[in-house]
Structure formats: structure tokens, C-alpha cells
Motif scaffolding. Structure first.
Motif, mmCIF file in Angstrom:
data_model
loop_
_atom_site.group_PDB
_atom_site.id
_atom_site.type_symbol
_atom_site.label_atom_id
_atom_site.label_comp_id
_atom_site.label_asym_id
_atom_site.label_seq_id
_atom_site.Cartn_x
_atom_site.Cartn_y
_atom_site.Cartn_z
ATOM 1 N N GLY A 454 29.894 105.703 -18.419
ATOM 2 C CA GLY A 454 29.729 106.024 -19.841
ATOM 3 C C GLY A 454 30.108 107.454 -20.165
ATOM 4 N N SER A 455 29.835 108.373 -19.244
ATOM 5 C CA SER A 455 30.165 109.782 -19.515
ATOM 6 C C SER A 455 31.673 109.979 -19.582
ATOM 7 N N HIS A 456 32.384 109.301 -18.662
ATOM 8 C CA HIS A 456 33.849 109.401 -18.697
ATOM 9 C C HIS A 456 34.382 108.893 -20.037
ATOM 10 N N ILE A 457 33.886 107.706 -20.391
ATOM 11 C CA ILE A 457 34.418 107.036 -21.586
ATOM 12 C C ILE A 457 34.134 107.872 -22.846
ATOM 13 N N ALA A 458 32.884 108.352 -22.952
ATOM 14 C CA ALA A 458 32.517 109.121 -24.149
ATOM 15 C C ALA A 458 33.324 110.420 -24.226
ATOM 16 N N MET A 459 33.468 111.097 -23.090
ATOM 17 C CA MET A 459 34.215 112.358 -23.105
ATOM 18 C C MET A 459 35.682 112.107 -23.457
ATOM 19 N N VAL A 460 36.262 111.100 -22.819
ATOM 20 C CA VAL A 460 37.694 110.835 -23.047
ATOM 21 C C VAL A 460 37.936 110.444 -24.500
ATOM 22 N N LYS A 461 37.064 109.614 -25.060
ATOM 23 C CA LYS A 461 37.275 109.203 -26.457
ATOM 24 C C LYS A 461 37.202 110.396 -27.406
ATOM 25 N N GLU A 462 36.275 111.296 -27.129
ATOM 26 C CA GLU A 462 36.161 112.484 -27.990
ATOM 27 C C GLU A 462 37.424 113.353 -27.867
ATOM 28 N N LEU A 463 37.920 113.480 -26.646
ATOM 29 C CA LEU A 463 39.136 114.277 -26.443
ATOM 30 C C LEU A 463 40.328 113.636 -27.147
ATOM 31 N N LEU A 464 40.456 112.320 -27.012
ATOM 32 C CA LEU A 464 41.588 111.623 -27.646
ATOM 33 C C LEU A 464 41.541 111.805 -29.162
ATOM 34 N N ALA A 465 40.342 111.695 -29.724
ATOM 35 C CA ALA A 465 40.192 111.822 -31.175
ATOM 36 C C ALA A 465 40.656 113.199 -31.646
ATOM 37 N N HIS A 466 40.607 114.173 -30.727
ATOM 38 C CA HIS A 466 41.052 115.534 -31.059
ATOM 39 C C HIS A 466 42.467 115.801 -30.553
ATOM 40 N N ASP A 467 43.236 114.738 -30.361
ATOM 41 C CA ASP A 467 44.655 114.854 -29.984
ATOM 42 C C ASP A 467 44.876 115.489 -28.618
ATOM 43 N N VAL A 468 43.919 115.286 -27.723
ATOM 44 C CA VAL A 468 44.102 115.795 -26.361
ATOM 45 C C VAL A 468 44.657 114.661 -25.505
ATOM 46 N N LEU A 469 45.787 114.891 -24.861
ATOM 47 C CA LEU A 469 46.347 113.920 -23.920
ATOM 48 C C LEU A 469 45.517 113.996 -22.638
ATOM 49 N N VAL A 470 45.031 112.850 -22.169
ATOM 50 C CA VAL A 470 44.150 112.845 -20.993
ATOM 51 C C VAL A 470 44.911 112.313 -19.779
ATOM 52 N N VAL A 471 44.739 113.002 -18.662
ATOM 53 C CA VAL A 471 45.325 112.572 -17.391
ATOM 54 C C VAL A 471 44.169 112.241 -16.462
ATOM 55 N N GLN A 472 44.282 111.169 -15.692
ATOM 56 C CA GLN A 472 43.152 110.773 -14.848
ATOM 57 C C GLN A 472 43.574 110.380 -13.441
ATOM 58 N N THR A 473 42.606 110.467 -12.538
ATOM 59 C CA THR A 473 42.759 109.959 -11.173
ATOM 60 C C THR A 473 41.410 109.360 -10.765
ATOM 61 N N GLY A 474 41.391 108.738 -9.591
ATOM 62 C CA GLY A 474 40.143 108.336 -8.948
ATOM 63 C C GLY A 474 39.307 107.372 -9.758
ATOM 64 N N CYS A 475 37.995 107.446 -9.533
ATOM 65 C CA CYS A 475 37.080 106.483 -10.146
ATOM 66 C C CYS A 475 36.964 106.690 -11.651
ATOM 67 N N ALA A 476 37.193 107.904 -12.122
ATOM 68 C CA ALA A 476 37.163 108.169 -13.559
ATOM 69 C C ALA A 476 38.214 107.310 -14.258
ATOM 70 N N ALA A 477 39.385 107.205 -13.637
ATOM 71 C CA ALA A 477 40.473 106.422 -14.235
ATOM 72 C C ALA A 477 40.091 104.945 -14.299
ATOM 73 N N VAL A 478 39.409 104.478 -13.248
ATOM 74 C CA VAL A 478 39.016 103.063 -13.235
ATOM 75 C C VAL A 478 37.960 102.814 -14.329
ATOM 76 N N ALA A 479 37.030 103.771 -14.479
ATOM 77 C CA ALA A 479 35.999 103.622 -15.524
ATOM 78 C C ALA A 479 36.662 103.493 -16.894
ATOM 79 N N CYS A 480 37.632 104.344 -17.163
ATOM 80 C CA CYS A 480 38.297 104.292 -18.474
ATOM 81 C C CYS A 480 39.203 103.074 -18.586
#
Ligand code: SF4
Ligand code: MSK
Length: 646
Positions: A454-480
Motif C-alpha cells: 500500500g505504501s508503494h502504491i500510495a506514494m507512486v500515485k501521488e507522484l504520478l498525479a504531480h507529473d513525476v515519471l516513476v522508475v521501479q525495480t524489485g518488489c516495489a515494481a511488483v506491488a505497483c
């Protein structure tokens, strides 16, 4: 009964099933450890010698010094360095394993491996000073492998991949005395500093921490990524699926788990052999289904599109489906509890790496010279095991989410760089013109202390809403991925208008899955490429970028965080490093260090607040670079809808 604390409905469903069957999982064990040891959390416990163990009273009333006289600053800084050494050692050894396999391939001692990225082999060989003109591939491969291995034992000089970093950064590393010389040398020296009575200055210990971490990011991890690309091919965008629903009721299910693709890649390829599929059919299965957990899964996911069954926290739950016929484990992040969970089902677990043994688990050492033969034998064992499934106990959750993965630093040239010319210019321009605010890596593990995933998802969604391109690896990427964020369509739903325009124009998701934990080195290269393209400063610390690990747990995450900080990239963790017992050390790594390396640490447990700390940081970098204001205001994240998606 433990509250089920996960953002993922398949996880919740399986956890409930495990609890009903009285199978203990990481969630119960985590609860049984509560409250976690305060001295450990604060970094104030030392057991580095037999005068102790010693601990410092954080309230200033009891002991303020260990028996040897070490104060809280020394103890916390030494502990921090030890964590970083252990994390770096894991990545560095991973790189060594792959390079030894590369050497064995060149010497004709492997079965099933070949060079899959000849161009990359030659590029890397040239960096290492290996002549590539008119030479057989084997000779180039052998020379390259030997040169890389020599770097592990190198006593002086600088690591080769460090040359990829900007000049200004290299000069700073030299000035600070943190330029990594040899990969093993930094590990040994760092560890020796932490003995009783060696390095007793917390600032000097932090320097050593950065140096050993740099030997990981620009050494072992980068070696692991580059050699994996050479051996298994460069990842390319590929469609796949994520979550436990990728297990199949009517097929032989084999899960690969761990980190080293030497095993998972060969198993994935061998499982396609017609003779093996025929054997599976003879046993009543419709086929052989390979899936994975953790980073070895990410390795075959980004290269072959093999579906990923889950992240770290789902490894036990995968077994609770009762549908796993064989789990092959190598090393790192493999829970010792797996054997016990498997014993409740027909599932067979086999350990495969000489460094990682598990009591009560069959060990079949995976050697490069007989890789295919071993893979075949193991797959046959899984086939034999298939009819032993208790069909009445098979329960596979339906969840499996479509994902698009496999975005590398090289790939950005093509996918964001336009159809006709390989360049980072369109990406840089999107940042300069205010379509993309910045680029942030949200990486790392999942953790039962959080609402896992949930922390990954909430953080990433907030970043995306602010036009931040997100790059991921590992388990965080699987969560999203499980939450639907690794699909191009996610840009329509979650990205701010500027980021959305860019994603729509090139057909990419707003969250780019770049691979396994060692592939955080790809993100360093992406930053190098952005700088080389021009217009965004001359050092990493100038860039509107950051890194975050909202649910970190492994020491490897600490090492990754430190090599990012030492490289000039701001890092935010969702829970603090074990340093809070030392005011001096905490202030040093969260404030003072910004003036030294141009970056530092921040800790924030609320993922949305964490996202805003990052956004503020990115905005400050934009202001400093005098970039144009953002073209569009941020969009609002709909948390209700977010809950529905997960
Ligand atoms: Fe105690 Fe010092 Fe020994 Fe640590 S090194 S256990 S603080 S005496
Ligand atoms: S596997 S290190 S739990 S990301 Fe790389 Fe996941 Fe963390 Fe292991």
C-alpha cells in the motif's frame, strides 16, 4: 489473530486461508516480535566484542558508553556501516557469480548459456580496455570476465564503471577519499573499521559507508546488470502478468525464487522442451507453468515476459495455494520458514545455490557446466510431483494483473527518444518544458509492518498525479504491477496532464519497471544519460530526481540508498535507518551531508507525505536549474478509487 495488513486482495485471501489452516506466516511472526527492540531500532546496541554486548540508554539516564568507551555516535555509525557492508556484499557477490559464469562460458565449460547481447559484450569489453576488433567472441568474453574478476581483488586505482559518472562527481569522490578502488577491498576495509577500537569517528564511518556502497552501485550491482544483459539479453518492453493468479490449476507449477538469473533463465528455457511438456501431459497436466517470486522472477519477467507470482511477502502464500509442485530457491530474501509451510502440502522445495542451505530441504547444486541437465532433472521432479497434489486443497486466487515491463537505460533512448533518432532529448525536453516534473525511483521490498504494498502504491500515485515519471525495480515494481500501475492505460487514470501527454505519445506506462534490485544500477545510468544529453546541470545532485523505498527491509536496501546518496541523489525511506539513537549521526546524514555530497536522507512513514517531501525536493532542483514552470497543475488522487483498484 493477526490483522491482515496488505493492500493486495489476493494476499488477504491467502493469508486468511493460511490462518484457518494454522499455518504461521511472516505476518504472525512480525506481530509476535512486537514491540520490536527499541535499542535495535535506534541503533544503540553493540555486540562487536565480548566485553559486551553493550547498549546505550536513549534517555540519557543509564549507561552512555559501552564497556570500551564507545558512545552512541560510534555504536550507531558502526552498525550502519555493518548493515551497508552486508548489503553491498550480497550485490557484489551476485555480480561475481555471474562473471564466473561468463568466464566458464568463454572456456566452454557451460551448458545452455550463450552470449545473447553481442553488442553489449563488445561495448563493455571496450570500457574495460579489451580489444574487440577481429577477435573471436570467446576471446573477448574471456578477457572481459578476467578483467572484471580482477577488479574484485584490485588494491588501488578506480573501478571501471565509475568512469560513467559525471566528472564533477568523480572529482568529489576523490576529494572525499570515497572513490571505490577494488570491490572486495572496500568490503574488507569497511568491516575491519567496525572492529572494537578501529574507526571511532562517526563522520569517518559514514565516509566508509558511502565508499563501500559505491563499490556496490558502480561495482558489483552494475557488473551484475551488465553481465546478465550479455548472458540473457537486454530487456525490452514486454507484456506479462503479476500476482498469485498466474499459478495454474491444470499445469505443473514451478516457482523460481531468489535473485540469480543463472538458474531461473535456464529453467524457463528448458521448460519449453517438447519432451518435458509431453511428460507433463502424460501425468495429467496441460503443460508446465514457470513463474517466480522476488528478483529472480523480475530477471525473467523483464527479459522473457514470464509472469511473476508475487513479491517478498507472498512467498509463503504461494505455497498455501496448494498448487505449487516445485519451488526452486537460490539466495537472498528466501524465508527459512518455507520448508515448514511446504510440509503442509505436497510442494517440494529445492535449494540450488552453494551459499544458501535450508535444513530439511533437498539441495541440488546448480552448476553452470550442467545447467540444462540439472534444470531438466528438477523439472522432471516437479512433473512427478504434480499428481500428488491434493486437489481439494488447491486454492488459487483469481487476481492477476496485466503489466508492461522491461525498460532499461538503453530502452529509454528508443522509447522516449523518438522513432528516428536514439536520444534522451525528448525526455530532457519534457522535463525542461514542464511536462515531466522529474524522475523518481520507487524501489525496494515490501514489509508486514506497513500496509504491505500500500505504501508503494500510495506514494507512486501521488507522484504520478504531480507529473513525476516513476522508475521501479524489485518488489516495489511488483506491488505497483499488481495494482495496475505498470500499464500504459495507467497514465490516463493516474498521471498529471503533462506526464500523460508524454506517456500517450510514446505508449509507455507512467511507471517503468527496470528489473531486479541489482538493476537500480540502470537508474544510475539513466541519470548519466540525462546529464550527457544536456540542459539539466552537470552532476547528479543538479537533477530533479530522487529515490525512495517506502517499505524497505533488507540490508541491500540500505546499500542501495547509500550509493544513491553518495552519488548525489536524495533518498527517502518509509521508516528510519537505525540511527535515531544518535542525534549527531541523524543530523549528519539527514542535514549536514547535503553540503558534502549534495544529497542526503529523509524518513517519512506516511507515503503521501513522503511523496510531497520528494516533490518539494524535485521542485527545488527545478528552481535551481531555472526550468520552466510546470505546464499543468497536478491532478487529485482519488483514494476511494485507489482502494477499489487494489
Ligand atoms: Fe561494548 Fe565496545 Fe565491545 Fe561494542 S565494542 S560490545 S560497545 S565493549
Ligand atoms: S527481492 S531485497 S525483498 S526488493 Fe530483490 Fe524484494 Fe527487497 Fe528482496
Amino acid at each position: 489473530m493477526k490483522k491482515i495488513n496488505s493492500a493486495d486482495s489476493a494476499t488477504k485471501e491467502m493469508l486468511k486461508l493460511a490462518q484457518e489452516a494454522s499455518i504461521q506466516t511472516i505476518w504472525e511472526r512480525s506481530e509476535l516480535q512486537e514491540p520490536h527492540c527499541g535499542f535495535g531500532i535506534l541503533g544503540l546496541c553493540c555486540k562487536n566484542c565480548n566485553l559486551g554486548p553493550c547498549r546505550i540508554d536513549p534517555f540519557g539516564e543509564g549507561a552512555q558508553y559501552g564497556v570500551c568507551g564507545a558512545d552512541k555516535d560510534i555504536i550507531a555509525a558502526r552498525n550502519l556501516l555493518r548493515h551497508t557492508v552486508a548489503g553491498s556484499a550480497c550485490h557484489n557477490d551476485h555480480g561475481r557469480d555471474l562473471t564466473l559464469a561468463l568466464l566458464a562460458l568463454a572456456e566452454g565449460k557451460t551448458e545452455g548459456y550463450r552470449i545473447k547481447a553481442e553488442d553489449k559484450l563488445k561495448e563493455v569489453a571496450k570500457e574495460y580496455g579489451v580489444s574487440v576488433e577481429n577477435r573471436p567472441l570467446n576471446a573477448i568474453t574471456k578477457d572481459l570476465a578476467e578483467k572484471i574478476l580482477a577488479e574484485y581483488g584490485q588494491q588501488s586505482g578506480e573501478l571501471v564503471f565509475v568512469r560513467r559518472a559525471p566528472k564533477k562527481r568523480r572529482e568529489l569522490w576523490r576529494k572525499l577519499g570515497i572513490m571505490p578502488r577494488g570491490i572486495d577491498r572496500e568490503i574488507t576495509e569497511a568491516l575491519s573499521r567496525t572492529n572494537i577500537g578501529v574507526d571511532n569517528d562517526y563522520k569517518s564511518l559514514v565516509n566508509a559507508t558511502m565508499k563501500v556502497a559505491l563499490s556496490d552501485g558502480w561495482g558489483g550491482s552494475m557488473v551484475a546488470t551488465e553481465v546478465s544483459d550479455v548472458l540473457f539479453g537486454l530487456p525490452e518492453p514486454v507484456r506479462s502478468q503479476a500476482n498469485l493468479g498466474v499459478l495454474k490449476e491444470d499445469e505443473v507449477n514451478i516457482i523460481v525464487h531468489g535473485h540469480v538469473p543463472l538458474l531461473s533463465d535456464v529453467v524457463a528455457e528448458t521448460a519449453m522442451e517438447e519432451a518435458l511438456i509431453a511428460k507433463a501431459k502424460a501425468k495429467g497436466a496441460k503443460g508446465i507453468n514457470i513463474t517466480g517470486i522476488c528478483c529472480t522472477a523480475n530477471e525473467i519477467l523483464v527479459r522473457k515476459g514470464i509472469p511473476v507470482a508475487g513479491n517478498f511477502l507472498q512467498q509463503e502464500l504461494a505455497l498455501v495455494t496448494g498448487a505449487v509442485d516445485l519451488m526452486l530457491v537460490d539466495l537472498q530474501c528466501v524465508m527459512p520458514s518455507l520448508a515448514k509451510v511446504a510440509s503442509c502440502y505436497h510442494t517440494k522445495i529445492v535449494s540450488t545455490h552453494e551459499k544458501a542451505r535450508f535444513p530439511g530441504v533437498e539441495h541440488v547444486e546448480f552448476k553452470e557446466e550442467e545447467a540444462v541437465t540439472t534444470a531438466r532433472r528438477l523439472i522432471e521432479e516437479a512433473i512427478e510431483n504434480f499428481p500428488k497434489r491434493d486437489k481439494a486443497r488447491v486454492h488459487i486466487p483469481k487476481e492477476k494483473t496485466d503489466i508492461v515491463v522491461g525498460f532499461t537505460a538503453e530502452g529509454v533512448f528508443h522509447h522516449l527518444g523518438g522513432r528516428y533518432r536514439s536520444t534522451y532529448l525528448p525526455l530532457n525536453n519534457a522535463i525542461i518544458e514542464g511536462r515531466i516534473r522529474g524522475v523518481v525511483a520507487v524501489v525496494g521490498c515490501d514489509n508486514p509492518k506497513n500496509e504491505s504494498g500500500g505504501s508503494h502504491i500510495a506514494m507512486v500515485k501521488e507522484l504520478l498525479a504531480h507529473d513525476v515519471l516513476v522508475v521501479q525495480t524489485g518488489c516495489a515494481a511488483v506491488a505497483c504491477g499488481k495494482a495496475g500501475l505498470l500499464q500504459p492505460e495507467a497514465a490516463l487514470k493516474y498521471a498529471g496532464l503533462g506526464l500523460r501527454e508524454v506517456c500517450e505519445a510514446v505508449g509507455i506506462p507512467p511507471v517503468l519497471h527496470s528489473g531486479a534490485c541489482v538493476d537500480n544500477s540502470r537508474i544510475l545510468i539513466e541519470c548519466c544519460n540525462i546529464l550527457n544529453e544536456g540542459g539539466l546541470g552537470e552532476d547528479f545532485s543538479d537533477l530533479p530526481v530522487a529515490g525512495a523505498a517506502p517499505e524497505w527491509m533488507a540490508e541491500k536496501a540500505i546499500a542501495i540508498g547509500w550509493y544513491a546518496v553518495a552519488s548525489g541523489i536524495f533518498v527517502l525511506f518509509g521508516s528510519s535507518l537505525p540511527v535515531l539513537g544518535s542525534d549527531n549521526l541523524t543530523r549528519y546524514i539527514t542535514k549536514d551531508i547535503f553540503d558534502i555530497v549534495g544529497a542526503g536522507w529523509s524518513f517519512e512513514s506516511d507515503p503521501v507525505k513522503g511523496a510531497h517531501i520528494i516533490i518539494d525536493h524535485v521542485n527545488k532542483k527545478r528552481e535551481k536549474l531555472k526550468l520552466r514552470p510546470m505546464l499543468h497543475p497536478p491532478i487529485t488522487v482519488d483514494n476511494k478509487e485507489m482502494a477499489a483498484v487494489v
